[in-house]
Motif scaffolding. Structure first.
Motif, PDB file in Angstrom:
ATOM      1  N   GLY A  38     112.760 -83.897  42.257  1.00 33.41           N
ATOM      2  CA  GLY A  38     111.979 -82.696  41.989  1.00 33.41           C
ATOM      3  C   GLY A  38     111.344 -82.752  40.607  1.00 33.41           C
ATOM      4  N   GLN A  39     110.070 -82.455  40.559  1.00 28.15           N
ATOM      5  CA  GLN A  39     109.321 -82.442  39.302  1.00 28.15           C
ATOM      6  C   GLN A  39     109.110 -80.994  38.882  1.00 28.15           C
ATOM      7  OE1 GLN A  39     108.444 -85.479  37.747  1.00 28.15           O
ATOM      8  NE2 GLN A  39     109.835 -86.157  39.348  1.00 28.15           N
ATOM      9  N   VAL A  40     109.221 -80.762  37.590  1.00 25.97           N
ATOM     10  CA  VAL A  40     109.113 -79.413  37.057  1.00 25.97           C
ATOM     11  C   VAL A  40     107.924 -79.328  36.091  1.00 25.97           C
ATOM     12  CG1 VAL A  40     111.580 -78.980  37.374  1.00 25.97           C
ATOM     13  CG2 VAL A  40     110.767 -79.907  35.207  1.00 25.97           C
ATOM     14  N   PRO A  41     107.449 -78.116  35.798  1.00 24.11           N
ATOM     15  CA  PRO A  41     106.272 -77.956  34.935  1.00 24.11           C
ATOM     16  C   PRO A  41     106.622 -78.068  33.444  1.00 24.11           C
ATOM     17  CG  PRO A  41     106.972 -75.819  35.723  1.00 24.11           C
ATOM     18  CD  PRO A  41     107.858 -76.838  36.389  1.00 24.11           C
ATOM     19  N   ARG A  42     106.861 -79.308  33.017  1.00 21.20           N
ATOM     20  CA  ARG A  42     107.231 -79.586  31.615  1.00 21.20           C
ATOM     21  C   ARG A  42     105.975 -79.865  30.805  1.00 21.20           C
ATOM     22  NH1 ARG A  42     109.287 -84.169  32.166  1.00 21.20           N
ATOM     23  NH2 ARG A  42     107.942 -85.401  30.879  1.00 21.20           N
ATOM     24  N   LEU A  43     105.826 -79.159  29.704  1.00 16.47           N
ATOM     25  CA  LEU A  43     104.690 -79.326  28.797  1.00 16.47           C
ATOM     26  C   LEU A  43     104.952 -80.483  27.834  1.00 16.47           C
ATOM     27  CD1 LEU A  43     104.169 -75.529  28.129  1.00 16.47           C
ATOM     28  CD2 LEU A  43     102.649 -77.024  29.436  1.00 16.47           C
ATOM     29  N   PRO A  44     103.919 -81.014  27.193  1.00 14.00           N
ATOM     30  CA  PRO A  44     104.098 -82.151  26.274  1.00 14.00           C
ATOM     31  C   PRO A  44     105.104 -81.899  25.147  1.00 14.00           C
ATOM     32  CG  PRO A  44     101.777 -81.859  26.756  1.00 14.00           C
ATOM     33  CD  PRO A  44     102.493 -80.679  27.365  1.00 14.00           C
ATOM     34  N   ASP A  45     105.265 -80.642  24.732  1.00  9.52           N
ATOM     35  CA  ASP A  45     106.221 -80.341  23.654  1.00  9.52           C
ATOM     36  C   ASP A  45     107.659 -80.210  24.154  1.00  9.52           C
ATOM     37  OD1 ASP A  45     106.337 -77.855  24.908  1.00  9.52           O
ATOM     38  OD2 ASP A  45     105.525 -76.734  23.202  1.00  9.52           O
ATOM     39  N   GLY A  46     107.882 -80.427  25.460  1.00 10.64           N
ATOM     40  CA  GLY A  46     109.222 -80.356  26.029  1.00 10.64           C
ATOM     41  C   GLY A  46     109.594 -78.990  26.580  1.00 10.64           C
ATOM     42  N   SER A  47     108.749 -77.998  26.367  1.00 12.00           N
ATOM     43  CA  SER A  47     109.017 -76.672  26.937  1.00 12.00           C
ATOM     44  C   SER A  47     108.528 -76.649  28.394  1.00 12.00           C
ATOM     45  CB  SER A  47     108.334 -75.584  26.105  1.00 12.00           C
ATOM     46  OG  SER A  47     106.926 -75.722  26.176  1.00 12.00           O
ATOM     47  N   TYR A  48     108.798 -75.556  29.082  1.00  9.43           N
ATOM     48  CA  TYR A  48     108.476 -75.439  30.500  1.00  9.43           C
ATOM     49  C   TYR A  48     107.657 -74.189  30.765  1.00  9.43           C
ATOM     50  CZ  TYR A  48     112.181 -78.874  30.903  1.00  9.43           C
ATOM     51  OH  TYR A  48     112.941 -79.996  30.759  1.00  9.43           O
ATOM     52  N   LEU A  49     106.841 -74.235  31.802  1.00 13.27           N
ATOM     53  CA  LEU A  49     106.164 -73.036  32.278  1.00 13.27           C
ATOM     54  C   LEU A  49     107.177 -72.246  33.093  1.00 13.27           C
ATOM     55  CD1 LEU A  49     102.698 -74.482  33.370  1.00 13.27           C
ATOM     56  CD2 LEU A  49     103.296 -73.306  31.233  1.00 13.27           C
ATOM     57  N   THR A  50     107.468 -71.040  32.661  1.00 12.81           N
ATOM     58  CA  THR A  50     108.513 -70.238  33.289  1.00 12.81           C
ATOM     59  C   THR A  50     107.950 -68.922  33.814  1.00 12.81           C
ATOM     60  OG1 THR A  50     109.112 -69.208  31.175  1.00 12.81           O
ATOM     61  CG2 THR A  50     110.309 -71.215  31.786  1.00 12.81           C
ATOM     62  N   GLY A  51     108.755 -68.259  34.605  1.00 12.84           N
ATOM     63  CA  GLY A  51     108.423 -66.935  35.110  1.00 12.84           C
ATOM     64  C   GLY A  51     108.421 -66.875  36.617  1.00 12.84           C
ATOM     65  N   LYS A  52     108.478 -65.673  37.120  1.00 16.00           N
ATOM     66  CA  LYS A  52     108.513 -65.420  38.549  1.00 16.00           C
ATOM     67  C   LYS A  52     107.095 -65.113  39.025  1.00 16.00           C
ATOM     68  CE  LYS A  52     112.359 -63.844  40.109  1.00 16.00           C
ATOM     69  NZ  LYS A  52     112.832 -64.939  40.954  1.00 16.00           N
ATOM     70  N   VAL A  53     106.575 -65.963  39.914  1.00 16.99           N
ATOM     71  CA  VAL A  53     105.219 -65.787  40.430  1.00 16.99           C
ATOM     72  C   VAL A  53     105.182 -64.515  41.285  1.00 16.99           C
ATOM     73  CG1 VAL A  53     103.348 -66.828  41.756  1.00 16.99           C
ATOM     74  CG2 VAL A  53     104.876 -68.286  40.407  1.00 16.99           C
ATOM     75  N   GLY A  54     104.181 -63.698  41.006  1.00 21.27           N
ATOM     76  CA  GLY A  54     104.087 -62.406  41.683  1.00 21.27           C
ATOM     77  C   GLY A  54     104.867 -61.330  40.950  1.00 21.27           C
ATOM     78  N   GLY A  55     105.530 -61.713  39.885  1.00 18.31           N
ATOM     79  CA  GLY A  55     106.276 -60.781  39.042  1.00 18.31           C
ATOM     80  C   GLY A  55     105.692 -60.814  37.653  1.00 18.31           C
ATOM     81  N   ASP A  56     106.323 -61.605  36.776  1.00 16.12           N
ATOM     82  CA  ASP A  56     105.834 -61.676  35.396  1.00 16.12           C
ATOM     83  C   ASP A  56     104.795 -62.769  35.169  1.00 16.12           C
ATOM     84  OD1 ASP A  56     107.742 -63.661  35.686  1.00 16.12           O
ATOM     85  OD2 ASP A  56     108.816 -63.196  33.848  1.00 16.12           O
ATOM     86  N   GLY A 134     114.563 -67.391  45.225  1.00 19.41           N
ATOM     87  CA  GLY A 134     114.959 -66.255  44.396  1.00 19.41           C
ATOM     88  C   GLY A 134     115.036 -66.612  42.933  1.00 19.41           C
ATOM     89  N   SER A 135     115.302 -67.882  42.649  1.00 21.59           N
ATOM     90  CA  SER A 135     115.314 -68.375  41.270  1.00 21.59           C
ATOM     91  C   SER A 135     115.207 -69.891  41.304  1.00 21.59           C
ATOM     92  CB  SER A 135     116.596 -67.957  40.537  1.00 21.59           C
ATOM     93  OG  SER A 135     117.721 -68.600  41.092  1.00 21.59           O
ATOM     94  N   LEU A 136     114.834 -70.459  40.171  1.00 21.32           N
ATOM     95  CA  LEU A 136     114.813 -71.908  39.988  1.00 21.32           C
ATOM     96  C   LEU A 136     115.446 -72.196  38.630  1.00 21.32           C
ATOM     97  CD1 LEU A 136     111.266 -72.889  41.356  1.00 21.32           C
ATOM     98  CD2 LEU A 136     113.476 -73.446  42.373  1.00 21.32           C
ATOM     99  N   PRO A 137     115.931 -73.419  38.405  1.00 17.63           N
ATOM    100  CA  PRO A 137     116.611 -73.737  37.141  1.00 17.63           C
ATOM    101  C   PRO A 137     115.771 -73.372  35.914  1.00 17.63           C
ATOM    102  CG  PRO A 137     116.810 -75.560  38.691  1.00 17.63           C
ATOM    103  CD  PRO A 137     115.856 -74.579  39.299  1.00 17.63           C
ATOM    104  N   GLY A 138     116.390 -72.744  34.949  1.00 13.73           N
ATOM    105  CA  GLY A 138     115.706 -72.403  33.706  1.00 13.73           C
ATOM    106  C   GLY A 138     114.564 -71.424  33.880  1.00 13.73           C
ATOM    107  N   ASN A 139     114.514 -70.747  35.035  1.00 16.59           N
ATOM    108  CA  ASN A 139     113.443 -69.800  35.350  1.00 16.59           C
ATOM    109  C   ASN A 139     112.071 -70.465  35.430  1.00 16.59           C
ATOM    110  OD1 ASN A 139     112.608 -67.149  36.049  1.00 16.59           O
ATOM    111  ND2 ASN A 139     111.899 -66.791  33.960  1.00 16.59           N
ATOM    112  N   ILE A 140     112.036 -71.796  35.718  1.00 16.18           N
ATOM    113  CA  ILE A 140     110.743 -72.470  35.879  1.00 16.18           C
ATOM    114  C   ILE A 140     109.984 -71.859  37.047  1.00 16.18           C
ATOM    115  CG2 ILE A 140     111.396 -74.663  34.803  1.00 16.18           C
ATOM    116  CD1 ILE A 140     111.861 -75.760  37.652  1.00 16.18           C
TER     117      ILE A 140
END
Length: 152
Positions: A38-56, A134-140
């Motif tokens: 599984g690939q996650v939305p990791r940015l070049p600085d090591g942070s991730y795109l987080t949040g609940k789609v359709g929510g925040d 309902g959720s994904l690791p680290g709120n990705i």
């Protein structure tokens, strides 16, 4: 046109491969079939795109995250043989961190699917599942895995 030339034409630079945090490998090959982790939305600085789609975060925010996952998938796929010209995508499984009433999971995962076809043309076309979680690791926002075939 080679995949490398296509990436250059599109102005796309693939991200560096990340190191798994836990006990797994980025991909596993069995003959000509390859399973990508599984690939996650990791940015070049090591942070991730987080949040609940359709929510925040919005549908477009979700598509952006799926496209970023797709870039990481292409980088992992390239690592299998050294060239994207040697692989084709067979199956993509997209998981969306979604609000309970969100209904456009497939639209979110289109961010990845469109990228794969844009870069690989016919070899990027794939079967696909897109589901809400309902959720994904680290709120990705999104996690996407794939099955590939080595064609050369």
């Amino acid at each position: 046109m080679s995949s490398a030339e296509r990436l250059k034409e599109l102005g796309i630079e693939l991200p560096a491969l990340g190191t798994p945090k836990y006990t797994y490998v980025p991909f596993r090959r069995a003959g000509d079939i390859v399973f990508l982790a599984g690939q996650v939305p990791r940015l070049p600085d090591g942070s991730y795109l987080t949040g609940k789609v359709g929510g925040d975060c919005s549908l477009e925010d979700g598509k952006e995250a799926a496209r970023l996952c797709g870039l990481h998938m292409l980088a992992s796929a390239q690592a299998v043989t050294g060239s994207l010209d040697d692989i084709e995508f067979l199956k993509v499984f997209g998981m969306v961190n979604a609000a309970p009433d969100f209904r456009d999971h497939g639209v979110v995962i289109e961010g990845c699917s469109q990228l794969l076809v844009e870069v690989l043309a016919e070899r990027g076309q794939h079967a696909r599942s897109a589901v809400g979680m309902g959720s994904l690791p680290g709120n990705i926002r999104v996690e996407i895995e794939a099955v590939l075939r080595v064609v050369k």
